[in-house]
Design an enzyme around this catalytic site. Structure first.
Site, PDB file in Angstrom:
ATOM      1  N   ALA A   1     -33.022  25.333 -23.571  1.00  0.00           N
ATOM      2  CA  ALA A   1     -33.711  24.742 -24.728  1.00  0.00           C
ATOM      3  C   ALA A   1     -32.687  24.504 -25.828  1.00  0.00           C
ATOM      4  CB  ALA A   1     -34.796  25.690 -25.244  1.00  0.00           C
ATOM      5  N   LYS A   2     -33.064  23.780 -26.831  1.00  0.00           N
ATOM      6  CA  LYS A   2     -32.223  23.636 -28.029  1.00  0.00           C
ATOM      7  C   LYS A   2     -33.130  23.256 -29.187  1.00  0.00           C
ATOM      8  CE  LYS A   2     -27.769  23.917 -28.950  1.00  0.00           C
ATOM      9  NZ  LYS A   2     -26.834  24.840 -28.298  1.00  0.00           N
ATOM     10  N   GLY A   3     -32.689  23.583 -30.390  1.00  0.00           N
ATOM     11  CA  GLY A   3     -33.441  23.202 -31.572  1.00  0.00           C
ATOM     12  C   GLY A   3     -32.504  22.598 -32.594  1.00  0.00           C
TER      13      GLY A   3
END
Ligand code: NAD
Length: 411
Positions: free
Chosen positions: A101-103
């Site tokens: 994931a990444k934000g």
């Protein structure tokens, strides 16, 4: 070329190598879930400013999604998706039970006061909390976020769900962070260089190293290469330019200099150079440790003079530049192998939080060395077996592991 396009280009080459089914390619190329939120923040002068934030979960077949949160004016959906995708391959390659994931929040944090930064972090956490959790999605620091930002995130999440240290990694040690986490990415890069150097006859002792970027990753790497292996770091740079000393820079002194927020080119122990010149210095090891997309056909891929490029940064080499380096006989140690030390110690941190038990620094570093050496050996063996570059081999191993998990779950 966008981060997403770079990741897809590398993916396709490896997927062809392992004859991956068309339906599986589609599952693995598309994100599992994309969340876009508007984040209103009360500024110190009373105005409300609204920022856009993203949390993209690329794949969670092998475990909870895992990946950092960056604050940057250029952070957009494409970039965050590209980075989320790399996290899936990185965790699979290191055989860590996480997905990717990444934000990101599109913001220039240098324009915010500390209180505004805290309010932004808390509001962003509220907006994405529904998709977070120790068994769902676990953020960490990335560009322009740090242990303090993770502490605010932990506090905001815990205020609703009860004390939950395992919801985030890269926390301060006094809030359940792991010993060794801060230097883990640089240390992991060094562990991979140890093994690669042994295999390909490029010793670290006395080896000439050039590092672009002297932040968390580049700074720790430089220090460790000198103190643990006697390498000669001859040039480093930051956003303002670089410094070079053919006899080897005094890295401890340079770190004290930059800790006082002074620019690298002003270091009196070297000759100052521009950001372009850093690519023209002949060396054994060239380590991009700053930004993506810095080794390109148009700029430096045809002229770089080194034995190996070690991708400490994410996506520093464009796919065309990668081919040029391959044709020129320069090996590239790919990003999601080289810089996997950070997420590996993040996994140790999560495990310690769940066990409510602290590991010693020795335990952390011993386990990290073993994880990095094992992953490197698997990539090297696959590259030899299939006659492909390390990057393609690394992708092939990672894609196969995620595809297997998807198949076993019934897809
Ligand atoms: P950082 O912000 O601590 O340091 C970045 C360094 O790069 C600074 O010295 C900065 O001045 C320099 N820089 C920025 N723009 C530059 C330019 N145009 N030319 C030369 N230097 C420039 O960041 P970091 O945590 O060290 O991360 C560096 C890279 O490593 C990023 O690509 C990041 O995604 C990647 N990475 C970091 C981690 C981690 O644990 N920190 C883990 C995996 C990957």
């Amino acid at each position: 070329m966008s981060g997403k396009a770079i990741a897809q280009s590398h993916f396709t080459r490896a997927a062809d190598l392992i004859n991956l089914d068309a339906y599986m390619r589609r599952i693995l190329l598309q994100p599992f879930r994309e969340v876009t939120v508007e984040v209103p923040v009360r500024m110190d002068d009373g105005r409300v400013e609204v920022f856009t934030g993203y949390r993209i979960q690329h794949n969670g077949a092998r475990g909870p999604c895992k990946g950092g949160i960056r604050y940057h004016p250029d952070a957009d959906k494409d970039e965050v998706l590209g980075l989320a995708t790399i996290m899936t391959w990185k965790t699979a390659l290191l055989d860590i039970p996480f997905g990717g994931a990444k934000g990101g929040v599109t913001v220039d944090p240098r324009q915010l006061s500390r209180l505004e930064l805290e309010r932004l972090t808390r509001r962003f956490t509220q907006r994405i909390a529904i998709v977070l959790g120790p068994y769902r999605d676990i953020p960490a620091p990335d560009v322009n976020t740090n242990a303090q930002v993770m502490a605010w995130l932990l506090d905001e999440y815990s205020s609703r769900h009860g004390y939950t240290p395992a919801v985030v990694t890269g926390k301060p040690v006094s809030l359940g962070g792991s010993l060794g986490r801060e230097e883990a990415t640089g240390r992991g890069v060094m562990y991979v260089m140890e093994e690669y150097g042994r295999d390909f006859g490029i010793p670290l002792a006395g080896g000439r190293v050039v590092i672009q970027g002297f932040g968390n990753v580049g700074g720790h790497l430089a220090r460790l290469l000198v103190s643990e292996h006697g390498a000669k770091v001859i040039a480093v740079s930051d956003v303002t330019g670089g410094t070079v000393n053919e006899n080897g820079l005094d890295i401890a002194g340079l770190l004290r200099h930059t800790a006082e927020r002074r620019p690298v080119p002003e270091w009196p122990g070297g000759r100052s150079i521009t950001n372009e010149e850093i690519w023209t210095i002949p060396c054994d090891w060239l380590v991009p440790a700053a930004l993506g997309g810095v080794i390109t056909r148009e700029t430096n891929a045809g002229t770089i003079e080194c034995k190996a490029v070690v991708e400490a940064a994410n996506e520093p080499t464009t796919p065309i530049a990668d081919r040029i380096l391959e044709e020129r006989g320069i090996s590239v140690i790919p990003d999601f192998l080289a810089n996997a030390g950070g997420v590996t110690v993040s996994y140790f941190e999560w495990s310690q939080n769940l066990q409510q038990h602290r590991w010693s620094l020795d335990e952390v570093n011993t386990e990290l060395r073993q994880a990095m050496h094992t992953a490197y050996a698997q990539v090297r063996d696959m590259a030899r077996l299939r006659g492909v570059p390390l990057r393609t081999a690394a992708y092939a191993i990672a894609i196969e592991r995620v595809a297997e998990a998807e198949r076993l779950r019934g897809h």
